[in-house]
Design a protein around this motif. Structure first.
Motif, PDB file in Angstrom:
ATOM      1  N   HIS A 169     -78.441 -53.739 -64.514  1.00  0.00           N
ATOM      2  CA  HIS A 169     -76.989 -53.902 -64.628  1.00  0.00           C
ATOM      3  C   HIS A 169     -76.540 -55.053 -63.731  1.00  0.00           C
ATOM      4  O   HIS A 169     -76.871 -55.086 -62.548  1.00  0.00           O
ATOM      5  CB  HIS A 169     -76.278 -52.620 -64.202  1.00  0.00           C
ATOM      6  CG  HIS A 169     -76.574 -51.446 -65.071  1.00  0.00           C
ATOM      7  ND1 HIS A 169     -75.947 -51.235 -66.282  1.00  0.00           N
ATOM      8  CD2 HIS A 169     -77.444 -50.408 -64.910  1.00  0.00           C
ATOM      9  CE1 HIS A 169     -76.405 -50.112 -66.822  1.00  0.00           C
ATOM     10  NE2 HIS A 169     -77.308 -49.592 -66.014  1.00  0.00           N
TER      11      HIS A 169
ATOM     12  N   TYR B  59     -71.955 -55.724 -71.475  1.00  0.00           N
ATOM     13  CA  TYR B  59     -71.498 -54.450 -70.921  1.00  0.00           C
ATOM     14  C   TYR B  59     -70.132 -54.110 -71.491  1.00  0.00           C
ATOM     15  O   TYR B  59     -69.541 -54.888 -72.233  1.00  0.00           O
ATOM     16  CB  TYR B  59     -71.497 -54.456 -69.393  1.00  0.00           C
ATOM     17  CG  TYR B  59     -70.739 -55.592 -68.727  1.00  0.00           C
ATOM     18  CD1 TYR B  59     -69.357 -55.618 -68.717  1.00  0.00           C
ATOM     19  CD2 TYR B  59     -71.415 -56.618 -68.069  1.00  0.00           C
ATOM     20  CE1 TYR B  59     -68.661 -56.634 -68.095  1.00  0.00           C
ATOM     21  CE2 TYR B  59     -70.735 -57.651 -67.448  1.00  0.00           C
ATOM     22  CZ  TYR B  59     -69.356 -57.654 -67.464  1.00  0.00           C
ATOM     23  OH  TYR B  59     -68.664 -58.665 -66.853  1.00  0.00           O
TER      24      TYR B  59
ATOM     25  N   ALA C 104     -72.254 -48.239 -65.381  1.00  0.00           N
ATOM     26  CA  ALA C 104     -73.653 -48.506 -65.084  1.00  0.00           C
ATOM     27  C   ALA C 104     -74.385 -47.217 -64.698  1.00  0.00           C
ATOM     28  O   ALA C 104     -75.514 -46.974 -65.137  1.00  0.00           O
ATOM     29  CB  ALA C 104     -73.766 -49.539 -63.965  1.00  0.00           C
TER      30      ALA C 104
END
Length: 313
Positions: free
Chosen positions: A151, A194, A222
């Motif tokens: 992430h 994301y 995340a």
């Protein structure tokens, strides 16, 4: 005398001032370095933000922990991790206090040889991100054949995680803004945007799940996605979501953890040699003068280009 950047109060970048300070001769085990470049990191402004307390006895707070430069003077028995240090050595300073300076007096243990292949800027911005990246891979035991979800893969730490994980033979899926996807592909990662639907997008790439998740951003997204994908919580680590790590039972590194500090310290020489050999690198996003320290911090807090910020004294 030397010019240094200090925070004169707790608050935002507006509290940063450039002041003159007297220099003292190195005593035994110390080294005086003429600074060529300084690494800028989020922790630098967080320390005077009040996020970690606001004890006014700590003011003015000297800023910065990493730099590169040339040795000007050495005290007796000035021996660093790579051996004796001499005047004229080109060095990397890591884990120092008050690195935002024209000249810097540090313990010899904080001084490592700078490879000729690294620029002053690359050397100054290397070890905080590389040490953190190394730490995440060590505690999750990343090895050949693992599928690793990173992430914040385009960030300073994340991009080094990608490179080190690929060097171990892992498959890497990295979250990032679309503007950074080509950069991630160049590093060997498979990029994914994301935001809403992240879990589904990762599952499309890795229908059998992932072996390891490394979180460099600390968002609930995340954490939640990683918990849904990683079976063994010992193979999920964060460098930011400390509260969630304690609550949900996965790993964290940094944040004052002495074991993390020791792992990173032991890895410094190998990481410097590896970077010098071209095995991995850091991207320099922007350069600022020492007088522009407050501006650098303001821009680092906002959305900014991929890579490290550096100050040039």
């Amino acid at each position: 005398m030397t010019r240094v950047a200090v925070a004169t109060a707790f608050g935002g970048p507006e509290v940063v001032r450039i002041v003159d300070e007297a220099l003292v001769k190195p005593s035994a085990g110390q080294v005086l370095v003429e600074v060529k470049a300084i690494g800028v990191n989020p922790i630098d402004y967080k320390l005077y933000s009040g996020a970690f307390g606001s004890d006014e006895s700590t003011l003015p707070r000297h800023l910065g922990s990493e730099a590169s430069g040339v040795v000007l003077e050495v005290g007796n028995s000035a021996t660093g991790p790579a051996g004796p240090i001499s005047v004229g050595d080109e060095v990397i300073v890591s884990g120092a206090q008050g690195a935002y300076a024209e000249k810097l007096l540090v313990p010899a243990d904080a001084v490592l040889p700078k490879p000729e292949s690294l620029s002053w800027e690359e050397a100054a911005g290397l070890l905080l991100v590389a040490g953190t990246a190394y730490d995440t891979l060590a505690v999750t035991n990343v090895s050949e054949g693992d599928t690793v979800l990173v992430h914040g893969a385009a960030g300073g730490v994340g991009s080094v995680v990608v490179q080190l994980a690929k060097a171990k033979g892992a498959r890497v899926i990295g979250t990032a803004r679309e503007v950074n996807h080509d950069d991630l592909r160049a590093l060997g990662a498979e990029p994914v945007e994301y935001g809403d639907g992240l879990l589904g997008r990762v599952k499309n790439l890795a229908p059998d799940g992932v072996d390891v998740a490394i979180d460099t951003v600390g968002t609930d997204e995340a954490v939640d996605v990683s918990l849904a994908l990683v079976v063994d919580k010992r193979r999920f680590v964060t460098i930011a979501a400390f509260e969630r790590a304690g609550k949900d039972g996965f790993q964290s590194v940094g944040g004052g953890n002495p074991e993390s500090a020791e792992r990173r310290k032991k890895a410094r020489l190998d990481l410097v040699k590896s970077a010098g050999a071209g095995d991995f690198g850091v991207t320099i996003a922007k350069r600022f003068s020492l007088d522009e320290t407050a501006k650098a911090h303001e821009e680092l807090k906002a959305e900014h280009p991929r890579g490290k910020f550096v100050l040039i004294p």
